[in-house]
Design an enzyme around this catalytic site. Structure first.
Site, mmCIF file in Angstrom:
data_model
loop_
_atom_site.group_PDB
_atom_site.id
_atom_site.type_symbol
_atom_site.label_atom_id
_atom_site.label_comp_id
_atom_site.label_asym_id
_atom_site.label_seq_id
_atom_site.Cartn_x
_atom_site.Cartn_y
_atom_site.Cartn_z
ATOM 1 N N TYR A 21 0.829 -1.199 0.000
ATOM 2 C CA TYR A 21 0.000 0.000 0.000
ATOM 3 C C TYR A 21 0.870 1.258 0.000
ATOM 4 O O TYR A 21 0.626 2.195 -0.759
ATOM 5 C CB TYR A 21 -0.931 -0.007 1.214
ATOM 6 C CG TYR A 21 -2.011 1.038 1.141
ATOM 7 C CD1 TYR A 21 -3.182 0.807 0.431
ATOM 8 C CD2 TYR A 21 -1.870 2.264 1.777
ATOM 9 C CE1 TYR A 21 -4.181 1.768 0.351
ATOM 10 C CE2 TYR A 21 -2.858 3.229 1.706
ATOM 11 C CZ TYR A 21 -4.008 2.976 0.987
ATOM 12 O OH TYR A 21 -4.988 3.929 0.904
ATOM 13 N N HIS A 25 1.244 4.020 -3.198
ATOM 14 C CA HIS A 25 0.959 5.434 -2.961
ATOM 15 C C HIS A 25 2.198 6.318 -3.079
ATOM 16 O O HIS A 25 2.079 7.538 -3.211
ATOM 17 C CB HIS A 25 0.250 5.620 -1.617
ATOM 18 C CG HIS A 25 -1.195 5.265 -1.716
ATOM 19 N ND1 HIS A 25 -1.641 3.966 -1.629
ATOM 20 C CD2 HIS A 25 -2.284 6.028 -1.948
ATOM 21 C CE1 HIS A 25 -2.956 3.949 -1.807
ATOM 22 N NE2 HIS A 25 -3.376 5.193 -2.003
ATOM 23 N N TRP A 82 -8.767 1.456 -7.706
ATOM 24 C CA TRP A 82 -9.565 1.060 -6.547
ATOM 25 C C TRP A 82 -9.597 -0.453 -6.374
ATOM 26 O O TRP A 82 -9.551 -0.944 -5.252
ATOM 27 C CB TRP A 82 -10.974 1.597 -6.673
ATOM 28 C CG TRP A 82 -11.114 3.062 -6.397
ATOM 29 C CD1 TRP A 82 -10.210 3.892 -5.793
ATOM 30 C CD2 TRP A 82 -12.243 3.864 -6.702
ATOM 31 N NE1 TRP A 82 -10.710 5.166 -5.712
ATOM 32 C CE2 TRP A 82 -11.952 5.180 -6.267
ATOM 33 C CE3 TRP A 82 -13.467 3.620 -7.306
ATOM 34 C CZ2 TRP A 82 -12.856 6.232 -6.410
ATOM 35 C CZ3 TRP A 82 -14.357 4.663 -7.448
ATOM 36 C CH2 TRP A 82 -14.056 5.956 -7.003
#
Length: 116
Positions: A21, A25, A82
């Protein structure tokens, strides 16, 4: 431009996904960044409590929040992003399906205090 609307949300990060994650990002796809801008979102930040909670905050500066969120959901690259990030998360929303479908994925928080 309409009045600024401050929004805060939470979702839970799966312990096995912390590194992935943070990595995705650190390298957000340009199409995602552009869509966020095009949907009148400013000052978007995501924080991690180093346990399991992700906390996001942003300012919405447009005049049609629901319309802009529909534009966001309609973008195939956003839906791909997403799908990737939802797989790393557990939603606190009962009945949540995904960020793109269902009753929501990130839980919106009530603002109880603000000062400039």
């Amino acid at each position: 431009m309409g009045p600024v609307r401050r929004i805060a949300q939470i979702v839970h990060l799966k312990p096995s996904a912390v590194a992935a994650y943070k990595e995705c990002h650190a390298n957000v796809w340009p199409e995602v960044l552009q869509q966020i801008k095009d949907c009148n979102i400013k000052d978007y930040s995501i924080f991690f409590d180093n346990d399991r909670t992700l906390f996001a905050t942003f300012k919405y500066v447009g005049t049609d929040f629901e319309g802009d969120m529909e534009l966001m959901r309609a973008n195939p690259k956003i839906r791909e992003w997403w799908a990737m990030t939802d797989g790393m998360q557990d939603s606190p929303i009962p009945g949540a399906v995904s960020s793109a479908d269902g009753p929501g994925w990130w839980k919106v928080l009530d603002e109880v205090f603000y000062t400039e």
